[in-house]
Design an enzyme around this catalytic site. Structure first.
Site, PDB file in Angstrom:
ATOM      1  N   ALA A  69      18.547 -12.649 -31.126  1.00  0.00           N
ATOM      2  CA  ALA A  69      17.469 -12.848 -31.633  1.00  0.00           C
ATOM      3  C   ALA A  69      16.482 -12.927 -29.963  1.00  0.00           C
ATOM      4  CB  ALA A  69      16.953 -14.886 -32.120  1.00  0.00           C
ATOM      5  N   TYR A  75      28.979 -10.001 -33.972  1.00  0.00           N
ATOM      6  CA  TYR A  75      29.248 -10.562 -35.440  1.00  0.00           C
ATOM      7  C   TYR A  75      28.659  -9.146 -36.723  1.00  0.00           C
ATOM      8  CZ  TYR A  75      24.075  -9.690 -36.464  1.00  0.00           C
ATOM      9  OH  TYR A  75      22.529  -9.429 -36.542  1.00  0.00           O
ATOM     10  N   ARG A  95      31.245 -16.216 -31.944  1.00  0.00           N
ATOM     11  CA  ARG A  95      30.829 -16.117 -30.764  1.00  0.00           C
ATOM     12  C   ARG A  95      31.723 -18.146 -30.425  1.00  0.00           C
ATOM     13  NH1 ARG A  95      24.591 -15.654 -31.003  1.00  0.00           N
ATOM     14  NH2 ARG A  95      24.671 -15.423 -29.128  1.00  0.00           N
ATOM     15  N   ASN A 139      15.210 -20.826 -35.792  1.00  0.00           N
ATOM     16  CA  ASN A 139      16.143 -20.281 -35.844  1.00  0.00           C
ATOM     17  C   ASN A 139      17.373 -20.776 -36.720  1.00  0.00           C
ATOM     18  OD1 ASN A 139      15.734 -17.094 -36.167  1.00  0.00           O
ATOM     19  ND2 ASN A 139      15.980 -16.840 -34.339  1.00  0.00           N
ATOM     20  N   ARG A 180      20.875 -21.595 -38.792  1.00  0.00           N
ATOM     21  CA  ARG A 180      21.816 -20.335 -39.106  1.00  0.00           C
ATOM     22  C   ARG A 180      22.376 -21.876 -40.401  1.00  0.00           C
ATOM     23  NH1 ARG A 180      17.948 -17.884 -39.309  1.00  0.00           N
ATOM     24  NH2 ARG A 180      18.122 -15.567 -37.961  1.00  0.00           N
ATOM     25  N   GLY A 186       7.110 -16.173 -46.305  1.00  0.00           N
ATOM     26  CA  GLY A 186       8.261 -15.715 -46.729  1.00  0.00           C
ATOM     27  C   GLY A 186       6.988 -15.016 -47.827  1.00  0.00           C
ATOM     28  N   GLY A 223      12.210 -11.728 -38.608  1.00  0.00           N
ATOM     29  CA  GLY A 223      11.945 -12.574 -38.159  1.00  0.00           C
ATOM     30  C   GLY A 223      11.579 -12.950 -36.609  1.00  0.00           C
ATOM     31  N   ASP A 224      12.668 -11.657 -36.015  1.00  0.00           N
ATOM     32  CA  ASP A 224      12.530 -11.889 -34.345  1.00  0.00           C
ATOM     33  C   ASP A 224      10.791 -10.904 -34.255  1.00  0.00           C
ATOM     34  OD1 ASP A 224      14.249 -13.295 -33.631  1.00  0.00           O
ATOM     35  OD2 ASP A 224      15.817 -11.855 -34.111  1.00  0.00           O
TER      36      ASP A 224
END
Length: 357
Positions: free
Chosen positions: A25, A80, A121, A180, A182, A239, A273-274
């Protein structure tokens, strides 16, 4: 992080090969800002391995200062794997996809569009970041320090670091925080509540309506602002509807600005988003209005939505400024597709998909 993108659509179990790229991010935001003409520095920690070498070189290629990146000889670089769909918490981009046949709301095709994302991670070099190991002179050296809730989820030391950096103190730069959330990074049901406390310490906060409901049980932008009254600017991403900015205009008083989403021919939603945060922060650094900040956020998100990777070449500033200055009707009918960031082509046969209808 180093990211691995599938070479063809399908489940991770079925994809035979992957293409290496970069993600993360904060580094995504740094790369987008540097590519947009701003000075950006990424402060992070990678393994003393080939993936770490690749990651630092790739980020530096965007013009980002990587001189403060630390190498860890005992821990690997985080990686990832993902498919091309959307993450489980959804509205990161603030732009609406152009409907495709069979993609009606609630349809099976829409459900399949959620991404599979596997993070490796735990025990990574990044997870070893802490208040004791990070260079504060570098962290405080810019006009804006951008942080992410993803980093806070990596380890107790990382959470302590983000908590320290979001603690209000004199002479700190503007602190930007993207929640963010998750789901697969927070193990206990109560854990995401810490993200609310971190956000309260920031000056600029980005959060999706769906994230706020999933993590905190808050519904709607007004309820989110009521829970986050301290930041000078709160951006609620809604959105396919658009995004709302609450900007402090006086004691206990906000200027509230809503900008509708753009219609975008989406290639892949991950990273949008970033990009939105980078566009908003770029316009903030330029001293633009709240409406212009939101529009530049939408435009930068649209650049990433129309490529397969987490990062995209942003539009030239003059091109983005022209689009951001459109009237309300023209903005509402603008549709962007792959290649739009190059601007209007000279040859009509090469015309990119930037149009009003």
């Amino acid at each position: 992080m180093v990211t691995f993108l599938p070479t063809r659509p399908g489940r991770l179990a079925d994809v035979p090969s992957f293409v290496r790229g970069i993600g993360g991010a904060e580094s995504n935001v740094a790369c987008a800002l540097a590519a947009s003409g701003h000075s950006a520095k990424w402060v992070g920690r990678v393994g003393a391995d080939g993936f770490g070498e690749h990651l630092v070189a790739a980020i530096a290629s965007y013009g980002v200062d990587t001189s403060a990146v630390q190498r860890d000889a005992h821990r690997p670089t985080g990686i990832y794997f993902r498919t091309a769909g959307e993450r489980a918490t959804g509205s990161q981009s603030g732009s609406q996809p152009v409907p495709q046949p069979g993609s009606l709301p609630g349809s099976r095709r829409e459900e399949r569009d959620h991404a599979e994302v596997l993070y490796y991670r735990a025990g990574s070099a990044a997870s070893a970041m802490s208040p004791a190991t990070m260079p504060y002179d570098d962290l405080w050296s810019g006009r804006i320090l951008h942080l992410s809730g993803i980093t806070a989820a990596l380890s107790a030391n990382c959470l302590a670091l983000i908590s320290e950096l979001t603690t209000r103190r004199p002479s700190r730069p503007l602190v930007s925080f993207d929640v963010n959330y998750r789901v697969n990074l927070w193990r206990e049901a109560e854990d995401p509540r810490v993200l609310l406390e971190l956000a309260r310490g920031a000056d600029i906060v980005f959060v999706g309506e769906d994230e706020a409901e999933a993590a905190w049980g808050l519904r709607g932008a007004p309820a989110i602002r009521a829970a986050l009254p301290d930041p000078e600017a709160l951006v609620v991403k809604q959105g396919a509807q658009g995004a709302t900015a609450y900007v402090r205009s006086g004691p206990a008083r906000d200027t509230v600005t809503f900008v509708p989403a753009l219609s975008v021919d989406v290639v892949a939603p991950v990273g949008a988003g970033d990009a939105f945060a980078a566009g908003f922060l770029s316009a903030t650094l330029r001293g633009l209005s709240a409406r212009a900040r939101l529009r530049h956020g939408h435009l930068m998100a649209a650049a990433t939505l129309t490529v397969a990777t987490d990062l995209a070449a942003p539009p030239e500033r003059a091109h983005a400024d022209r689009l951001a200055a459109l009237g309300a009707r023209a903005w509402g009918t603008l549709r962007l597709g792959p290649g739009w960031t190059a601007g209007p082509a000279q040859d009509p046969q090469d015309q990119v998909e930037v149009r009003t209808v």
